[in-house]
Design a protein around this motif. Structure first.
Motif, PDB file in Angstrom:
ATOM      1  N   PRO A   1       0.835  -1.203   0.000  1.00 59.42           N
ATOM      2  CA  PRO A   1       0.000   0.000   0.000  1.00 59.42           C
ATOM      3  C   PRO A   1       0.873   1.257   0.000  1.00 59.42           C
TER       4      PRO A   1
ATOM      5  N   SER B   1       1.870   2.366   7.790  1.00 62.94           N
ATOM      6  CA  SER B   1       0.700   1.622   8.278  1.00 62.94           C
ATOM      7  C   SER B   1       1.153   0.328   8.960  1.00 62.94           C
TER       8      SER B   1
ATOM      9  N   GLY C   1      -1.450  -5.164  11.100  1.00 59.92           N
ATOM     10  CA  GLY C   1      -2.820  -5.404  11.602  1.00 59.92           C
ATOM     11  C   GLY C   1      -3.829  -4.579  10.834  1.00 59.92           C
TER      12      GLY C   1
ATOM     13  N   GLU D   1      -8.031  -4.143   6.761  1.00 58.87           N
ATOM     14  CA  GLU D   1      -8.606  -3.469   5.583  1.00 58.87           C
ATOM     15  C   GLU D   1      -8.411  -4.297   4.303  1.00 58.87           C
TER      16      GLU D   1
ATOM     17  N   GLY E   1      -2.389  -2.415  -3.246  1.00 61.35           N
ATOM     18  CA  GLY E   1      -1.207  -1.604  -3.490  1.00 61.35           C
ATOM     19  C   GLY E   1      -0.897  -1.571  -4.962  1.00 61.35           C
TER      20      GLY E   1
ATOM     21  N   GLY F   1     -12.898  -8.510  15.708  1.00 64.54           N
ATOM     22  CA  GLY F   1     -11.849  -8.951  16.621  1.00 64.54           C
ATOM     23  C   GLY F   1     -10.636  -8.051  16.486  1.00 64.54           C
TER      24      GLY F   1
ATOM     25  N   PHE G   1      -1.273  11.069  -3.611  1.00 60.81           N
ATOM     26  CA  PHE G   1      -2.260  11.579  -2.651  1.00 60.81           C
ATOM     27  C   PHE G   1      -1.693  12.780  -1.887  1.00 60.81           C
TER      28      PHE G   1
ATOM     29  N   HIS H   1      -4.898   2.408  -9.903  1.00 62.74           N
ATOM     30  CA  HIS H   1      -4.321   1.137 -10.324  1.00 62.74           C
ATOM     31  C   HIS H   1      -5.052   0.698 -11.594  1.00 62.74           C
TER      32      HIS H   1
ATOM     33  N   GLU I   1     -10.069  -1.093  -2.031  1.00 61.82           N
ATOM     34  CA  GLU I   1      -9.018  -1.352  -1.040  1.00 61.82           C
ATOM     35  C   GLU I   1      -9.115  -0.531   0.241  1.00 61.82           C
TER      36      GLU I   1
HETATM   37  C1  LIG Z   1      -0.753   8.255   1.769  1.00 69.37           C
HETATM   38  C2  LIG Z   1      -1.634   7.035   1.902  1.00 69.37           C
HETATM   39  C3  LIG Z   1      -1.564   6.059   0.921  1.00 69.37           C
HETATM   40  C4  LIG Z   1      -2.366   4.909   1.018  1.00 69.37           C
HETATM   41  N1  LIG Z   1      -2.254   3.956   0.050  1.00 69.37           N
HETATM   42  C5  LIG Z   1      -2.997   2.830   0.142  1.00 69.37           C
HETATM   43  C6  LIG Z   1      -2.903   1.811  -0.867  1.00 69.37           C
HETATM   44  O1  LIG Z   1      -2.135   1.927  -1.839  1.00 69.37           O
HETATM   45  N2  LIG Z   1      -3.675   0.717  -0.725  1.00 69.37           N
HETATM   46  C7  LIG Z   1      -4.519   0.555   0.339  1.00 69.37           C
HETATM   47  O2  LIG Z   1      -5.182  -0.475   0.409  1.00 69.37           O
HETATM   48  N3  LIG Z   1      -4.633   1.502   1.286  1.00 69.37           N
HETATM   49  C8  LIG Z   1      -3.901   2.620   1.232  1.00 69.37           C
HETATM   50  N4  LIG Z   1      -4.021   3.592   2.208  1.00 69.37           N
HETATM   51  C9  LIG Z   1      -4.985   3.413   3.296  1.00 69.37           C
HETATM   52  C10 LIG Z   1      -4.404   2.828   4.615  1.00 69.37           C
HETATM   53  O3  LIG Z   1      -3.036   3.097   4.735  1.00 69.37           O
HETATM   54  C11 LIG Z   1      -4.642   1.323   4.717  1.00 69.37           C
HETATM   55  O4  LIG Z   1      -6.018   1.058   4.852  1.00 69.37           O
HETATM   56  C12 LIG Z   1      -3.888   0.667   5.898  1.00 69.37           C
HETATM   57  O5  LIG Z   1      -4.026  -0.733   5.836  1.00 69.37           O
HETATM   58  C13 LIG Z   1      -4.356   1.137   7.260  1.00 69.37           C
HETATM   59  O6  LIG Z   1      -3.429   0.690   8.233  1.00 69.37           O
HETATM   60  P1  LIG Z   1      -3.318   1.405   9.650  1.00 69.37           P
HETATM   61  O7  LIG Z   1      -2.335   0.651  10.466  1.00 69.37           O
HETATM   62  O8  LIG Z   1      -3.048   2.848   9.467  1.00 69.37           O
HETATM   63  O9  LIG Z   1      -4.799   1.161  10.207  1.00 69.37           O
HETATM   64  P2  LIG Z   1      -5.825   2.201  10.829  1.00 69.37           P
HETATM   65  O10 LIG Z   1      -6.117   3.308   9.892  1.00 69.37           O
HETATM   66  O11 LIG Z   1      -5.392   2.562  12.189  1.00 69.37           O
HETATM   67  O12 LIG Z   1      -7.114   1.268  10.938  1.00 69.37           O
HETATM   68  C14 LIG Z   1      -7.810   0.867   9.797  1.00 69.37           C
HETATM   69  C15 LIG Z   1      -8.943  -0.075  10.195  1.00 69.37           C
HETATM   70  O13 LIG Z   1      -8.408  -1.299  10.656  1.00 69.37           O
HETATM   71  C16 LIG Z   1      -8.804  -1.556  12.016  1.00 69.37           C
HETATM   72  N5  LIG Z   1      -7.631  -2.121  12.671  1.00 69.37           N
HETATM   73  C17 LIG Z   1      -6.393  -1.569  12.761  1.00 69.37           C
HETATM   74  N6  LIG Z   1      -5.554  -2.415  13.381  1.00 69.37           N
HETATM   75  C18 LIG Z   1      -6.276  -3.517  13.702  1.00 69.37           C
HETATM   76  C19 LIG Z   1      -5.981  -4.748  14.362  1.00 69.37           C
HETATM   77  N7  LIG Z   1      -4.760  -5.023  14.843  1.00 69.37           N
HETATM   78  N8  LIG Z   1      -6.983  -5.652  14.526  1.00 69.37           N
HETATM   79  C20 LIG Z   1      -8.232  -5.397  14.070  1.00 69.37           C
HETATM   80  N9  LIG Z   1      -8.562  -4.260  13.432  1.00 69.37           N
HETATM   81  C21 LIG Z   1      -7.601  -3.331  13.249  1.00 69.37           C
HETATM   82  C22 LIG Z   1      -9.264  -0.222  12.564  1.00 69.37           C
HETATM   83  O14 LIG Z   1     -10.248  -0.378  13.569  1.00 69.37           O
HETATM   84  C23 LIG Z   1      -9.829   0.443  11.317  1.00 69.37           C
HETATM   85  O15 LIG Z   1     -11.141   0.014  11.095  1.00 69.37           O
HETATM   86  C24 LIG Z   1      -3.251   4.763   2.125  1.00 69.37           C
HETATM   87  C25 LIG Z   1      -3.312   5.757   3.099  1.00 69.37           C
HETATM   88  C26 LIG Z   1      -2.516   6.879   2.993  1.00 69.37           C
HETATM   89  C27 LIG Z   1      -2.604   7.928   4.083  1.00 69.37           C
END
Ligand SMILES: Cc1cc2nc3c(=O)[nH]c(=O)nc-3n(C[C@H](O)[C@H](O)[C@H](O)COP(=O)(O)OP(=O)(O)OC[C@H]3O[C@@H](n4cnc5c(N)ncnc54)[C@H](O)[C@@H]3O)c2cc1C
Length: 441
Positions: free
Chosen positions: A115, A121, A124, A129, A133, A186, A309, A354, A398
């Motif tokens: 991603p 990120s 987890g 999610e 990527g 969970g 972005f 993508h 995604e």
């Molecule tokens: C600049 C930028 C680029 C991005 N590019 C992409 C991309 O290319 N592809 C893509 O798919 N996404 C992308 N994203 C979105 C995001 O980064 C992803 O969704 C990522 O997986 C979120 O991870 P996080 O750790 O920040 O989770 P968070 O934002 O903290 O949480 C996301 C969700 O997951 C849940 N969660 C978090 N951790 C856990 C856990 N351990 N157990 C259960 N639930 C949990 C949370 O409750 C929430 O619902 C991008 C975001 C940004 C800011």
């Protein structure tokens, strides 16, 4: 109602006072995630370091019937980790231990899901999610690499799902239910990931076109030629200009569309595929095809795309990025449709995404203080999602549903699917402790 002193004391006894935030100013950064225009103050933030602490915390939350919102790095783009008012935010960033992978890098292995947020990120969050990527077309998304996981259920019970076997059909695949469950079923505390051999060679190129249709046709022709590149990404004119202004990598600016193309595998196959991809781009009228000379230039071009972005976000106070996905054959139509909708509602937009996956990110450049403009953005998204559904696509490829897209889910999923998802959720979490109000609540 704010969390009372006795609850805070109990939480402190589970994680230690150094892992509990309660002061108003300390809570501010945890009131929102990467999604524009959504925020809510939590009651406290807890940093857990072990599965046992999470289990104890969830038992406590059930006893006092207080919602818990799990948060990784808070980079989510659908409001998934935005708190519910006065909830406990359970932050997992301290659970960063790699348990069994020291040998991976030395053995030439690699983990393909990448991603755009991969440097910040959490794994987890990626699993919750089912993140995609830039390499999705050839290598798939997070789901394709999760072999097992440890989950703490909403009532605090700890469960292990999956294993190291290539084949396993024993019982329902609950592991797959947890992947993409957005923190509602969970808390994922350990993940067993599949690694694959790192490709021996890779070639990266950028081609520019004076029409988006020509870029889309190039993608179709590449796949029709039985080539599955690892990356086929596009930027529209607005995004190209913003990225160049931001990343300064020398992208050509006199074009309407840019394709970032990468092929990897055995050296001879890569050479052959790259030559064919260049030929197909030129046959579709590419204005320029630039092949990266070395790894450093390739990495620079990929980083430029990853910065789309952030680059667009510099143009306006509020950047609302969306995530519609359509069958690849409909992508050119969908990009034209998005442009038409933006013009109709008099909105500024940049679109990238993508192309090989049919996954586009229309990004409205707006200002959340302008209520009329935000209303028009909302109307535009309704039309975009309706069109995606009409074309056989989806409202998110995604980024997930979270808060941002929950109003669109019933139309996409239909009554039966909504009912089954709600029943599953209620079976696991009868008191609605984990991430209430998201997805379909
Ligand atoms: C600049 C930028 C680029 C991005 N590019 C992409 C991309 O290319 N592809 C893509 O798919 N996404 C992308 N994203 C979105 C995001 O980064 C992803 O969704 C990522 O997986 C979120 O991870 P996080 O750790 O920040 O989770 P968070 O934002 O903290 O949480 C996301 C969700 O997951 C849940 N969660 C978090 N951790 C856990 C856990 N351990 N157990 C259960 N639930 C949990 C949370 O409750 C929430 O619902 C991008 C975001 C940004 C800011």
């Amino acid at each position: 109602m704010a969390l009372d002193q006795s609850t805070l004391d109990k939480l402190r006894s589970v994680v230690g006072s150094e892992n509990l935030l309660t002061e108003k100013e300390d809570l501010i950064p945890y009131a929102f995630d990467g999604t524009a225009a959504m925020k809510e103050a939590p009651g406290c933030v807890v940093f857990a370091a072990t599965t046992g602490q999470i289990s104890d915390m969830l038992k406590l939350a059930n006893d006092i019937e207080t919602p818990v919102v799990t948060r990784g790095s808070g980079t989510g783009l659908s409001g998934g980790s935005v708190p519910v008012a006065d909830c406990i935010v359970l932050c997992t960033v301290k659970m960063e231990q790699i348990l069994e992978a020291e040998a991976a890098e030395k053995a030439g292995l690699f983990y393909p899901p990448d991603p755009g947020s991969m440097k910040i990120s959490t794994i987890g969050g990626n699993v919750a999610e089912n993140s995609g990527g830039l390499r999705g077309l050839k290598y798939g998304v997070t789901r394709n690499y999760v072999m097992g996981m440890e989950v703490v259920l909403p009532d605090g019970e700890v469960m292990w799902l999956g294993n190291k076997c290539v084949k396993d059909v024993a019982g329902f695949s609950l592991k797959d239910v947890m992947i993409g469950s957005e923190g509602a079923l969970g808390v994922i505390t350990k993940v067993l990931l599949k690694l694959i051999p790192k490709p021996a060679a890779k070639k990266t190129m950028v081609s520019t076109f004076n029409a988006m249709d020509a870029a889309a046709q190039t993608v179709s022709d590449i796949i029709a030629a039985q080539i599955i590149p690892c990356t086929l990404e596009f930027l529209d004119r607005t995004t190209i200009h913003c990225v160049e202004d931001f990343a300064k990598v020398g992208l050509p600016l006199d074009c309407e569309a840019l394709l970032l193309m990468e092929t990897d595998g055995h050296a001879a196959a890569v050479e052959e595929e790259a030559a064919k991809m260049e030929e197909l781009a030129k046959a579709n009228g590419a204005m320029e095809v630039r092949v990266a000379r070395d790894e450093a230039e390739a990495a620079q071009l990929a980083t430029a795309r990853r910065s789309a972005f952030s680059a667009l976000a510099r143009l306006a106070p509020t950047t609302i990025l969306e995530d519609a996905t359509v069958p690849r054959s409909e992508l050119a139509h969908m990009i034209r449709f998005v442009d038409k909708v933006a013009k109709k509602h008099k909105l500024k937009i940049g679109t990238f995404g993508h192309m090989g996956d049919g996954n586009l990110h229309p990004t409205f450049l707006t200002d959340e203080r302008n209520a009329d403009e935000i209303h028009r953005v909302h109307e535009a998204f309704k039309e975009i999602f309706d069109e995606a559904i009409r074309l056989g696509g989806t409202i998110t490829g995604e980024h997930g549903i979270g808060l941002a897209k929950k109003e669109f889910l019933p139309k996409f999923a239909g009554e039966a699917q909504m009912r089954v998802m709600r029943e599953l959720r209620t079976a696991l979490d009868p008191k609605g402790i984990l991430n209430p109000g998201k997805m379909f609540d």
